[in-house]
Design a protein around this motif. Sequence first.
Motif, short mmCIF file in Angstrom:
data_model
loop_
_atom_site.label_atom_id
_atom_site.label_comp_id
_atom_site.label_asym_id
_atom_site.label_seq_id
_atom_site.Cartn_x
_atom_site.Cartn_y
_atom_site.Cartn_z
N ARG A 1 0.83 -1.21 0.00
CA ARG A 1 0.00 0.00 0.00
C ARG A 1 0.87 1.26 0.00
NH1 ARG A 1 -0.87 2.33 5.10
NH2 ARG A 1 0.06 1.17 6.84
N HIS A 2 2.04 1.20 0.68
CA HIS A 2 2.94 2.34 0.65
C HIS A 2 3.46 2.58 -0.76
CE1 HIS A 2 3.86 1.28 5.11
NE2 HIS A 2 2.91 2.20 5.04
N LEU A 3 3.91 1.51 -1.41
CA LEU A 3 4.46 1.66 -2.76
C LEU A 3 3.40 2.16 -3.74
CD1 LEU A 3 6.76 -1.48 -3.18
CD2 LEU A 3 7.34 0.78 -2.33
N THR A 4 2.20 1.62 -3.62
CA THR A 4 1.13 2.03 -4.54
C THR A 4 0.82 3.52 -4.39
OG1 THR A 4 0.14 -0.18 -4.44
CG2 THR A 4 -1.26 1.61 -5.23
N MET A 5 0.67 3.97 -3.16
CA MET A 5 0.35 5.37 -2.93
C MET A 5 1.53 6.28 -3.27
SD MET A 5 -2.66 6.26 -2.24
CE MET A 5 -4.23 5.60 -1.73
N MET A 6 2.75 5.78 -3.08
CA MET A 6 3.92 6.58 -3.47
C MET A 6 3.90 6.86 -4.97
SD MET A 6 7.29 5.21 -1.53
CE MET A 6 7.05 4.58 0.11
N GLY A 7 3.64 5.82 -5.74
CA GLY A 7 3.60 6.00 -7.18
C GLY A 7 2.50 6.94 -7.62
N GLY B 1 19.13 1.81 -6.10
CA GLY B 1 19.59 2.60 -7.23
C GLY B 1 18.73 2.41 -8.46
N SER B 2 17.79 1.45 -8.42
CA SER B 2 16.82 1.21 -9.48
C SER B 2 17.43 1.29 -10.88
CB SER B 2 15.65 2.19 -9.34
OG SER B 2 14.62 1.93 -10.25
N PHE B 3 16.93 2.21 -11.71
CA PHE B 3 17.33 2.28 -13.11
C PHE B 3 18.82 2.58 -13.28
CE2 PHE B 3 14.76 5.81 -11.60
CZ PHE B 3 15.71 6.82 -11.52
N THR C 1 10.03 1.92 -7.80
CA THR C 1 11.09 0.95 -7.98
C THR C 1 12.32 1.29 -7.13
OG1 THR C 1 11.91 2.13 -9.94
CG2 THR C 1 10.32 0.37 -10.30
N ILE C 2 12.52 2.58 -6.83
CA ILE C 2 13.60 2.95 -5.91
C ILE C 2 13.29 2.42 -4.52
CG2 ILE C 2 14.71 4.91 -4.75
CD1 ILE C 2 14.41 6.47 -7.35
N ALA C 3 12.02 2.52 -4.12
CA ALA C 3 11.60 2.08 -2.79
C ALA C 3 11.51 0.56 -2.67
CB ALA C 3 10.25 2.70 -2.45
N SER C 4 11.56 -0.15 -3.78
CA SER C 4 11.38 -1.61 -3.74
C SER C 4 12.43 -2.29 -2.88
CB SER C 4 11.42 -2.18 -5.16
OG SER C 4 12.71 -2.01 -5.74
N ALA C 5 13.64 -1.72 -2.80
CA ALA C 5 14.70 -2.33 -2.01
C ALA C 5 14.37 -2.35 -0.53
CB ALA C 5 16.03 -1.60 -2.24
N ALA D 1 14.06 9.84 -2.57
CA ALA D 1 14.65 9.33 -3.81
C ALA D 1 16.09 9.79 -3.97
CB ALA D 1 13.81 9.77 -5.01
N THR D 2 16.38 11.06 -3.67
CA THR D 2 17.76 11.54 -3.83
C THR D 2 18.69 10.85 -2.84
OG1 THR D 2 17.20 13.40 -2.37
CG2 THR D 2 17.20 13.83 -4.73
N SER D 3 18.23 10.66 -1.61
CA SER D 3 19.10 10.03 -0.61
C SER D 3 19.38 8.57 -0.96
CB SER D 3 18.47 10.13 0.78
OG SER D 3 17.23 9.43 0.85
N ARG D 4 18.37 7.85 -1.45
CA ARG D 4 18.60 6.44 -1.79
C ARG D 4 19.47 6.30 -3.03
NH1 ARG D 4 16.18 7.25 2.81
NH2 ARG D 4 15.29 5.37 3.76
N MET D 5 19.29 7.20 -4.00
CA MET D 5 20.13 7.13 -5.20
C MET D 5 21.58 7.42 -4.83
SD MET D 5 20.26 6.40 -8.39
CE MET D 5 18.55 6.46 -8.97
#
Length: 471
Positions: free
Chosen positions: A19-25, A78-80, A223-227, A308-312
């Motif tokens: 639910r977190h990932l869905t709402m994030m997107g 780092g996703s893509f 996809t960044i949050a997937s990790a 997103a910037t911190s995880r990348m």
Amino acid sequence: MPAAATDTDRALGHGLRTRHLTMMGLGSAIGAGLFLGSGVGIAVAGPAVLVSYAVAGLLVVLVMRMLAEMASAVPASGSFSVYAELALGRWAGFTLGWVYWFTLVMVLGVEVTGVARIVTGWLPGVPQWGVALAVVAVFAVVNLVGVRQFGEFEFWFALVKVVAIVGFLVVGAALVLGWLPGTSPVGTANLLGHGGFAPTGAAGVAAGLLVVVFAFGGIEIVTIASAEAADPQRAVARATRSIVWRILLFYVGAVGVMVLVLPWDSPALVEGPFVAVLDLAGLAGAARLMEVVVVLALLSAFNANIYATSRMAFSLAGRGDGPRVLQRVSRRDVPWVAVVVSVVLALVAVALNWLLPDALLGILLNAAGASLLVVWVLVAVSQLRLRPRLVAAAGAEGLPLRMWGYPWLTWVTLAGLGGVVVLMLWDAAARAQLAATAGLVAVVVGIWLVTEAARRRRSSPGDVPSASRAG
């Protein structure tokens, strides 16, 4: 291959749910681009902007499907950037990661400045810098306290935006059907009148595409949050399946209401398309209500972009493509140094918004503007290259999620993105964005070449010791 790419992510928490990932997107894609920019697209293309939104939405759905295929097989913070490195080499991962990071840092400044300007309109005695500082401080805490707490904040922020869009669609449908007091069914007078469905022709549809295509940016955060998801493969697959059709429904549905109930050349649509429709419905305080929604949309995007910037940055550092200090993780499994760097640079970006001349700031924002195309193109190229390797690695179990019509739909997507680039070359403002983005990419590639040369010098054998030479 996957283990080598994602070893660094083991230090992160895993508190995010589907639910977190869905709402994030959903929340990242439903932002100021829809609430404020849709009126500009209508003014350029007329009702035919629906075609522009449909084409842009289809391209984004296809890119997201490719990205989800790779993310469900190889979840990585780092996703893509990770997938580009696996598919094309280290230079591609470095370039894509830092270009994306720079883009979001600039966007952070724009978002917090937008919030500050609206809030000081409500509270004239409060300085803009005070509002900006408060926003940055609050969301620094949100991102430092833990990924689960970040996910909850983003879930509720996004839910408010989704409820606002659904409410708008309900009111709009009632207007269209004449169910509200003092209204009658609108028919197709606005949709097909005032010059027809496409009053500015194919050129208008193309220009509208340039206006709306970047409004879908932000969905890649899933996809960044997937990790950091508890069950990344399943969570990413479920989230992306539900996101894509909802995005199309919200965008095309909302814009469809606008062009049905108001003439496409109405000045009110450019000034504020949602407010214009709500005013027509007789809802008192519509302008202030939409201001609140826009502020929440900007805060949600700001929160997500710090993440997103911190995880990348954390991922790049873990792969040796950034300062090692960015790898430091707190007791709450948060890359706290990377978060602090993002927060500090958000304040710097705010200062740039207020201090720099418009020309210089415009160059920086232009460089960020078209970088989304770089991300999308490299996602498609990476998926083309990685698909056979991912299938082989998955073995008998198969991939959790597959891109449709591989490889043909991937090639069609690349052709569509190439078409967007060609359209941008014919538009003066868009051409400036392309040039600035090309300059940004060239600078980042140049930095990679310098750092790679330095890395090779450090790893090469030194001179033979003098004693050996003498002997």
